[in-house]
Design a protein around this motif. Sequence first.
Motif, PDB file in Angstrom:
ATOM      1  N   GLU A 191      30.688  56.865  54.243  1.00  0.00           N
ATOM      2  CA  GLU A 191      30.031  56.756  55.542  1.00  0.00           C
ATOM      3  C   GLU A 191      29.464  58.092  56.008  1.00  0.00           C
ATOM      4  O   GLU A 191      28.854  58.169  57.070  1.00  0.00           O
ATOM      5  N   THR A 192      29.679  59.133  55.229  1.00  0.00           N
ATOM      6  CA  THR A 192      29.151  60.450  55.580  1.00  0.00           C
ATOM      7  C   THR A 192      27.995  60.806  54.654  1.00  0.00           C
ATOM      8  O   THR A 192      27.834  60.219  53.585  1.00  0.00           O
ATOM      9  N   LYS A 193      27.212  61.771  55.073  1.00  0.00           N
ATOM     10  CA  LYS A 193      26.081  62.230  54.264  1.00  0.00           C
ATOM     11  C   LYS A 193      26.587  62.848  52.959  1.00  0.00           C
ATOM     12  O   LYS A 193      27.628  63.500  52.940  1.00  0.00           O
ATOM     13  N   ILE A 194      25.821  62.645  51.919  1.00  0.00           N
ATOM     14  CA  ILE A 194      26.097  63.306  50.639  1.00  0.00           C
ATOM     15  C   ILE A 194      25.003  64.345  50.464  1.00  0.00           C
ATOM     16  O   ILE A 194      23.823  63.998  50.310  1.00  0.00           O
ATOM     17  N   PHE A 195      25.381  65.587  50.524  1.00  0.00           N
ATOM     18  CA  PHE A 195      24.413  66.678  50.493  1.00  0.00           C
ATOM     19  C   PHE A 195      23.869  66.890  49.078  1.00  0.00           C
ATOM     20  O   PHE A 195      24.461  66.428  48.103  1.00  0.00           O
ATOM     21  N   PRO A 196      22.725  67.576  48.963  1.00  0.00           N
ATOM     22  CA  PRO A 196      22.121  67.780  47.645  1.00  0.00           C
ATOM     23  C   PRO A 196      23.109  68.350  46.627  1.00  0.00           C
ATOM     24  O   PRO A 196      23.862  69.278  46.937  1.00  0.00           O
ATOM     25  N   TYR A 197      23.125  67.755  45.455  1.00  0.00           N
ATOM     26  CA  TYR A 197      23.947  68.137  44.304  1.00  0.00           C
ATOM     27  C   TYR A 197      25.446  67.922  44.523  1.00  0.00           C
ATOM     28  O   TYR A 197      26.245  68.386  43.742  1.00  0.00           O
ATOM     29  N   ASP A 198      25.812  67.177  45.593  1.00  0.00           N
ATOM     30  CA  ASP A 198      27.208  66.794  45.815  1.00  0.00           C
ATOM     31  C   ASP A 198      27.424  65.370  45.316  1.00  0.00           C
ATOM     32  O   ASP A 198      26.473  64.642  45.045  1.00  0.00           O
ATOM     33  N   SER A 199      28.686  64.988  45.246  1.00  0.00           N
ATOM     34  CA  SER A 199      29.012  63.634  44.822  1.00  0.00           C
ATOM     35  C   SER A 199      30.030  63.036  45.773  1.00  0.00           C
ATOM     36  O   SER A 199      30.640  63.729  46.580  1.00  0.00           O
ATOM     37  N   SER A 200      30.212  61.725  45.658  1.00  0.00           N
ATOM     38  CA  SER A 200      31.184  60.993  46.463  1.00  0.00           C
ATOM     39  C   SER A 200      31.664  59.808  45.632  1.00  0.00           C
ATOM     40  O   SER A 200      31.254  59.642  44.489  1.00  0.00           O
ATOM     41  N   GLN A 201      32.506  58.986  46.221  1.00  0.00           N
ATOM     42  CA  GLN A 201      33.077  57.841  45.511  1.00  0.00           C
ATOM     43  C   GLN A 201      32.754  56.543  46.239  1.00  0.00           C
ATOM     44  O   GLN A 201      32.728  56.504  47.468  1.00  0.00           O
ATOM     45  N   ILE A 202      32.540  55.490  45.455  1.00  0.00           N
ATOM     46  CA  ILE A 202      32.493  54.132  45.973  1.00  0.00           C
ATOM     47  C   ILE A 202      33.744  53.452  45.436  1.00  0.00           C
ATOM     48  O   ILE A 202      34.006  53.490  44.238  1.00  0.00           O
ATOM     49  N   LYS A 203      34.516  52.860  46.331  1.00  0.00           N
ATOM     50  CA  LYS A 203      35.697  52.108  45.915  1.00  0.00           C
ATOM     51  C   LYS A 203      35.309  50.631  45.908  1.00  0.00           C
ATOM     52  O   LYS A 203      34.704  50.131  46.853  1.00  0.00           O
ATOM     53  N   ILE A 204      35.644  49.941  44.813  1.00  0.00           N
ATOM     54  CA  ILE A 204      35.330  48.524  44.665  1.00  0.00           C
ATOM     55  C   ILE A 204      36.635  47.784  44.406  1.00  0.00           C
ATOM     56  O   ILE A 204      37.402  48.164  43.528  1.00  0.00           O
ATOM     57  N   VAL A 205      36.888  46.728  45.195  1.00  0.00           N
ATOM     58  CA  VAL A 205      38.105  45.940  45.036  1.00  0.00           C
ATOM     59  C   VAL A 205      37.704  44.505  44.703  1.00  0.00           C
ATOM     60  O   VAL A 205      37.018  43.848  45.494  1.00  0.00           O
ATOM     61  N   TYR A 206      38.133  44.043  43.522  1.00  0.00           N
ATOM     62  CA  TYR A 206      37.896  42.654  43.119  1.00  0.00           C
ATOM     63  C   TYR A 206      39.192  41.868  43.305  1.00  0.00           C
ATOM     64  O   TYR A 206      40.269  42.323  42.921  1.00  0.00           O
ATOM     65  N   ASP A 207      39.074  40.664  43.883  1.00  0.00           N
ATOM     66  CA  ASP A 207      40.227  39.794  44.117  1.00  0.00           C
ATOM     67  C   ASP A 207      40.604  39.115  42.797  1.00  0.00           C
ATOM     68  O   ASP A 207      39.870  38.270  42.301  1.00  0.00           O
ATOM     69  N   THR A 208      41.740  39.484  42.238  1.00  0.00           N
ATOM     70  CA  THR A 208      42.146  38.991  40.913  1.00  0.00           C
ATOM     71  C   THR A 208      43.005  37.716  40.986  1.00  0.00           C
ATOM     72  O   THR A 208      43.795  37.454  40.092  1.00  0.00           O
ATOM     73  N   LYS A 209      42.839  36.916  42.022  1.00  0.00           N
ATOM     74  CA  LYS A 209      43.618  35.678  42.159  1.00  0.00           C
ATOM     75  C   LYS A 209      42.977  34.494  41.437  1.00  0.00           C
ATOM     76  O   LYS A 209      43.580  33.443  41.326  1.00  0.00           O
ATOM     77  N   ARG A 210      41.751  34.676  40.971  1.00  0.00           N
ATOM     78  CA  ARG A 210      41.030  33.585  40.316  1.00  0.00           C
ATOM     79  C   ARG A 210      40.901  33.846  38.831  1.00  0.00           C
ATOM     80  O   ARG A 210      40.454  34.913  38.416  1.00  0.00           O
ATOM     81  N   LEU A 211      41.267  32.849  38.018  1.00  0.00           N
ATOM     82  CA  LEU A 211      41.144  32.965  36.561  1.00  0.00           C
ATOM     83  C   LEU A 211      39.695  32.801  36.119  1.00  0.00           C
ATOM     84  O   LEU A 211      38.922  32.086  36.755  1.00  0.00           O
ATOM     85  N   GLY A 212      39.365  33.474  35.030  1.00  0.00           N
ATOM     86  CA  GLY A 212      38.060  33.253  34.418  1.00  0.00           C
ATOM     87  C   GLY A 212      37.169  34.472  34.416  1.00  0.00           C
ATOM     88  O   GLY A 212      37.493  35.539  34.927  1.00  0.00           O
ATOM     89  N   VAL A 213      36.010  34.262  33.806  1.00  0.00           N
ATOM     90  CA  VAL A 213      34.990  35.304  33.681  1.00  0.00           C
ATOM     91  C   VAL A 213      34.271  35.444  35.020  1.00  0.00           C
ATOM     92  O   VAL A 213      34.010  34.455  35.697  1.00  0.00           O
ATOM     93  N   PHE A 214      33.941  36.676  35.390  1.00  0.00           N
ATOM     94  CA  PHE A 214      33.173  36.894  36.609  1.00  0.00           C
ATOM     95  C   PHE A 214      32.023  37.867  36.360  1.00  0.00           C
ATOM     96  O   PHE A 214      32.084  38.724  35.488  1.00  0.00           O
ATOM     97  N   SER A 215      30.983  37.677  37.132  1.00  0.00           N
ATOM     98  CA  SER A 215      29.802  38.541  37.097  1.00  0.00           C
ATOM     99  C   SER A 215      29.261  38.607  38.516  1.00  0.00           C
ATOM    100  O   SER A 215      28.807  37.594  39.060  1.00  0.00           O
ATOM    101  N   LYS A 216      29.331  39.757  39.116  1.00  0.00           N
ATOM    102  CA  LYS A 216      28.918  39.958  40.507  1.00  0.00           C
ATOM    103  C   LYS A 216      27.900  41.085  40.569  1.00  0.00           C
ATOM    104  O   LYS A 216      27.756  41.877  39.639  1.00  0.00           O
ATOM    105  N   THR A 217      27.215  41.183  41.698  1.00  0.00           N
ATOM    106  CA  THR A 217      26.243  42.248  41.904  1.00  0.00           C
ATOM    107  C   THR A 217      26.573  42.993  43.185  1.00  0.00           C
ATOM    108  O   THR A 217      26.829  42.372  44.221  1.00  0.00           O
ATOM    109  N   LEU A 218      26.572  44.313  43.093  1.00  0.00           N
ATOM    110  CA  LEU A 218      26.756  45.177  44.252  1.00  0.00           C
ATOM    111  C   LEU A 218      25.401  45.786  44.577  1.00  0.00           C
ATOM    112  O   LEU A 218      24.748  46.349  43.696  1.00  0.00           O
ATOM    113  N   THR A 219      24.958  45.635  45.818  1.00  0.00           N
ATOM    114  CA  THR A 219      23.679  46.177  46.258  1.00  0.00           C
ATOM    115  C   THR A 219      23.940  47.365  47.172  1.00  0.00           C
ATOM    116  O   THR A 219      24.601  47.220  48.199  1.00  0.00           O
ATOM    117  N   ILE A 220      23.422  48.519  46.778  1.00  0.00           N
ATOM    118  CA  ILE A 220      23.588  49.748  47.553  1.00  0.00           C
ATOM    119  C   ILE A 220      22.222  50.142  48.100  1.00  0.00           C
ATOM    120  O   ILE A 220      21.280  50.343  47.332  1.00  0.00           O
TER     121      ILE A 220
END
Length: 127
Positions: free
Chosen positions: A79-108
């Motif tokens: 939620e903060t600015k990422i300054f030139p040549y700096d890096s940050s993290q995106i945390k992604i949490v998938y709900d593992t309660k469902r069996l099977g193959v999954f394919s999702k899309t994250l739009t940034i």
Amino acid sequence: MRFTFLFFYLTVFSVSVYSQKNKIQGPYLSINIDTLSYGKIKINTDGERSLEIKNIGNEPLIITSCKSSCGCTVPFCPETKIFPYDSSQIKIVYDTKRLGVFSKTLTIKSNAINSTYYLKIIGEVIL
């Protein structure tokens, strides 16, 4: 004389092109992968992953929106600015309660030159 002029012109032109090629004007979102693979994961286990994002531009990068294609995948973007040549993290949490193959899309979405970035998230939840 002609050769000297041609040599001088080509030298100046090539230095100018080389220096312009390496400069990105504005913020630029860089992610090393386009597909995040969970592989095979057991049901009801930890579905959290982190992904590094970088700003390789010359102005601050602001992430304006971070959404997944369904409610079973929840992204947490900086939620903060990422300054030139700096890096940050995106945390992604998938709900593992469902069996099977999954394919999702994250739009940034951001203020970057490449303003919309699509990240594919794949895997399989097994017993």
